[in-house]
Design a protein around this motif. Structure first.
Motif, PDB file in Angstrom:
ATOM      1  N   LEU A  89      53.828  46.516 -20.530  1.00 11.65           N
ATOM      2  CA  LEU A  89      54.828  45.813 -21.348  1.00 11.65           C
ATOM      3  C   LEU A  89      54.875  46.381 -22.772  1.00 11.65           C
ATOM      4  CD1 LEU A  89      53.804  42.363 -20.024  1.00 11.65           C
ATOM      5  CD2 LEU A  89      56.205  43.013 -20.208  1.00 11.65           C
ATOM      6  N   CYS A 110      50.180  42.023 -18.033  1.00  9.14           N
ATOM      7  CA  CYS A 110      50.549  41.229 -16.855  1.00  9.14           C
ATOM      8  C   CYS A 110      49.578  41.497 -15.707  1.00  9.14           C
ATOM      9  CB  CYS A 110      51.990  41.553 -16.434  1.00  9.14           C
ATOM     10  SG  CYS A 110      52.808  40.195 -15.571  1.00  9.14           S
ATOM     11  N   HIS A 112      49.057  44.382 -14.104  1.00  7.68           N
ATOM     12  CA  HIS A 112      49.480  45.359 -13.100  1.00  7.68           C
ATOM     13  C   HIS A 112      48.439  46.472 -12.963  1.00  7.68           C
ATOM     14  CE1 HIS A 112      53.951  44.006 -13.757  1.00  7.68           C
ATOM     15  NE2 HIS A 112      53.159  43.023 -13.380  1.00  7.68           N
ATOM     16  N   GLU A 144      58.507  46.787 -12.755  1.00  7.11           N
ATOM     17  CA  GLU A 144      58.717  45.398 -12.307  1.00  7.11           C
ATOM     18  C   GLU A 144      59.196  44.533 -13.450  1.00  7.11           C
ATOM     19  OE1 GLU A 144      58.526  41.422 -11.796  1.00  7.11           O
ATOM     20  OE2 GLU A 144      57.047  42.341 -13.113  1.00  7.11           O
ATOM     21  N   GLU A 145      58.675  44.786 -14.655  1.00 10.65           N
ATOM     22  CA  GLU A 145      58.933  43.874 -15.778  1.00 10.65           C
ATOM     23  C   GLU A 145      60.423  43.753 -16.120  1.00 10.65           C
ATOM     24  OE1 GLU A 145      56.918  41.821 -16.902  1.00 10.65           O
ATOM     25  OE2 GLU A 145      54.912  42.591 -16.487  1.00 10.65           O
ATOM     26  N   HIS A 370      51.455  38.100 -20.393  1.00 11.22           N
ATOM     27  CA  HIS A 370      52.297  38.616 -21.492  1.00 11.22           C
ATOM     28  C   HIS A 370      51.766  38.207 -22.872  1.00 11.22           C
ATOM     29  CE1 HIS A 370      56.079  39.377 -18.771  1.00 11.22           C
ATOM     30  NE2 HIS A 370      54.944  39.649 -18.153  1.00 11.22           N
TER      31      HIS A 370
HETATM   32 ZN   LIG Z   1      54.933  40.419 -16.288  1.00 12.23          ZN
END
Ligand SMILES: [Zn+2]
Ligand SMILES: [Zn+2]
Length: 398
Positions: A89, A110, A112, A144-145, A370
């Motif tokens: 992110l 997140c 990942h 994905e975000e 986040h």
């Molecule tokens: Zn996320």
């Protein structure tokens, strides 16, 4: 989600010690070197190299930076896919541990990094000593975000090139005891729609409002009236959120601007609910604009589809988790979240299930996803990887 449960250490998974240690090392390396959506070049390169070294067929560049690993055993025609995300992110990390992000304004906030390490560990275990008959498909997804990676892989022929019977994914969940599994049949994550309402009036001197058309007054009424979509137009048993997140004008002290732009975000669990919000928003905004002599343009975008678990696959997750970790470690009917995951796009094409794995309640593991001080919990890597290996072995029995 449950938060009252005391944190506890998950039961030791039966994966080899060296693989568990490796997953931790990969996780820290990915955490230290985060990459944003569709820029996961280093990340995907590392994953591809490890998959290849284990003898897994690797397909790179699927939907941009996506990777698909294919591991076939025996003659079985069954094929099961597992997805992990790779993207980070645009958040400056505030943690100060040794493996904190070395890339400015970019952070794995997140988890990942953990999801990808877990799936890589499972893939390597299955390649070395997995007992199954059929095809295991390991999907490492970009972006994905922003909700674009799953669709990019699907548009790139994912399901035609790699025929699969079902697809699974997990997401870590802070606030849930470490290693605890929560799943449900039906909607588990929401749709995310975004909207932009442009109100155009006629700019004028602040002291001469009668010479113009004030879009601020109209805009303020639009913001208030949008609150009635959920409260007055939705069935109270349906869940939905409509949030205005920005209200922009030219912002000059003594000038009534000619235009106002209102943007925001709407969530629900079905495209039909999104249709209701979309239609109501257009009617409300254009009606109020007309009442004030202003012009109005509304854009309503579907960003993320809802993530809707098929009953059979959700049940498979709940039963397998109960068998592996104990029934009291599993919530088979957890409440859905109004957050979104683009895994829902895969579930529009194939049956499957998405479940939560508790990330813990303490310290950085318990902070919200986040959050700039969040961190994935290394203690759940073994449990997640163990689950994935056993899922393949039970869905594709030798
Ligand atoms: Zn996320
Ligand atoms: Zn995520």
């Amino acid at each position: 989600m449950e938060t009252a449960r005391a944190p506890e250490t998950p039961a030791r998974a039966s994966l080899p010690e060296d693989l568990c240690r490796q997953m931790g090392e990969w996780r820290h390396d990915l955490h230290r070197n985060p990459e944003l959506g569709f820029s996961e070049k280093r990340t995907s390169g590392i994953i591809a190299a490890h998959l290849r070294s284990a003898g897994i067929a690797v397909h790179e560049g699927v939907g941009g930076t996506g990777i698909v690993g294919v591991l076939q055993r025996g003659t079985g025609s069954g094929a099961i896919a597992i997805r992990a995300e790779m993207d980070a992110l645009p958040i400056p990390e505030e943690n100060d541990f040794g493996y904190a992000s070395a890339t400015p304004d970019t952070m794995h906030a997140c988890g990942h990094d953990g999801h990808a390490s877990m799936l890589l560990g499972a893939a390597l275990y299955l390649a070395r000593q997995g007992t199954f008959d059929g095809t295991a498909v390991f999907i490492f997804q970009p972006d994905e975000e922003n909700g674009r990676g799953a669709r990019a892989m699907i548009s790139d022929g994912l399901f035609e090139r790699f025929p699969i019977d079902a697809i699974y994914a997990l997401h870590n969940l802070p606030g849930l005891a470490p290693g605890r599994v929560a799943v449900r049949s039906g909607a588990v994550m929401a749709c995310e729609d975004t909207f932009r309402i442009e109100l155009t009036g006629k700019g004028t001197h602040a002291a001469m409002p009668h010479r113009g058309v004030d879009p601020i007054v109209a805009g303020a009424q639009v913001v208030s009236a949008l609150q009635t979509i959920v409260s007055r137009e939705m069935d109270p048993v349906e869940s939905a959120v409509v949030s205005v997140t920005d209200f922009m004008t030219s912002g000059v002290r003594n000038v009534i601007p000619g235009q106002v732009v209102i943007t925001g975000d709407a969530r629900s669990y079905s495209p039909q609910t999104g249709d209701v919000i979309d239609a109501a928003m257009r009617r409300i905004a254009s009606g109020i604009a007309a009442a004030h002599r202003a012009e109005c343009a509304v854009r309503y975008n579907r960003e993320f589809t809802a993530t809707i678990n098929t009953p059979r696959e959700a049940d498979i997750v709940a039963r397998l988790a109960a068998t592996l970790f104990g029934a009291d470690e599993v919530d088979a009917d957890c409440p859905p979240l109004l957050a979104s995951d683009d895994f829902g796009a895969f579930l529009e094409h194939r049956p499957g299930a998405y479940f939560f794995l508790g990330n813990g309640t303490d310290g950085s593991n318990g902070r919200a996803l986040h959050n700039p001080r969040y961190d994935f919990n290394d203690d759940i890597l073994a449990r997640g990887a163990e689950f994935w290996t056993r899922l393949i072995e039970t869905r594709l029995p030798a």
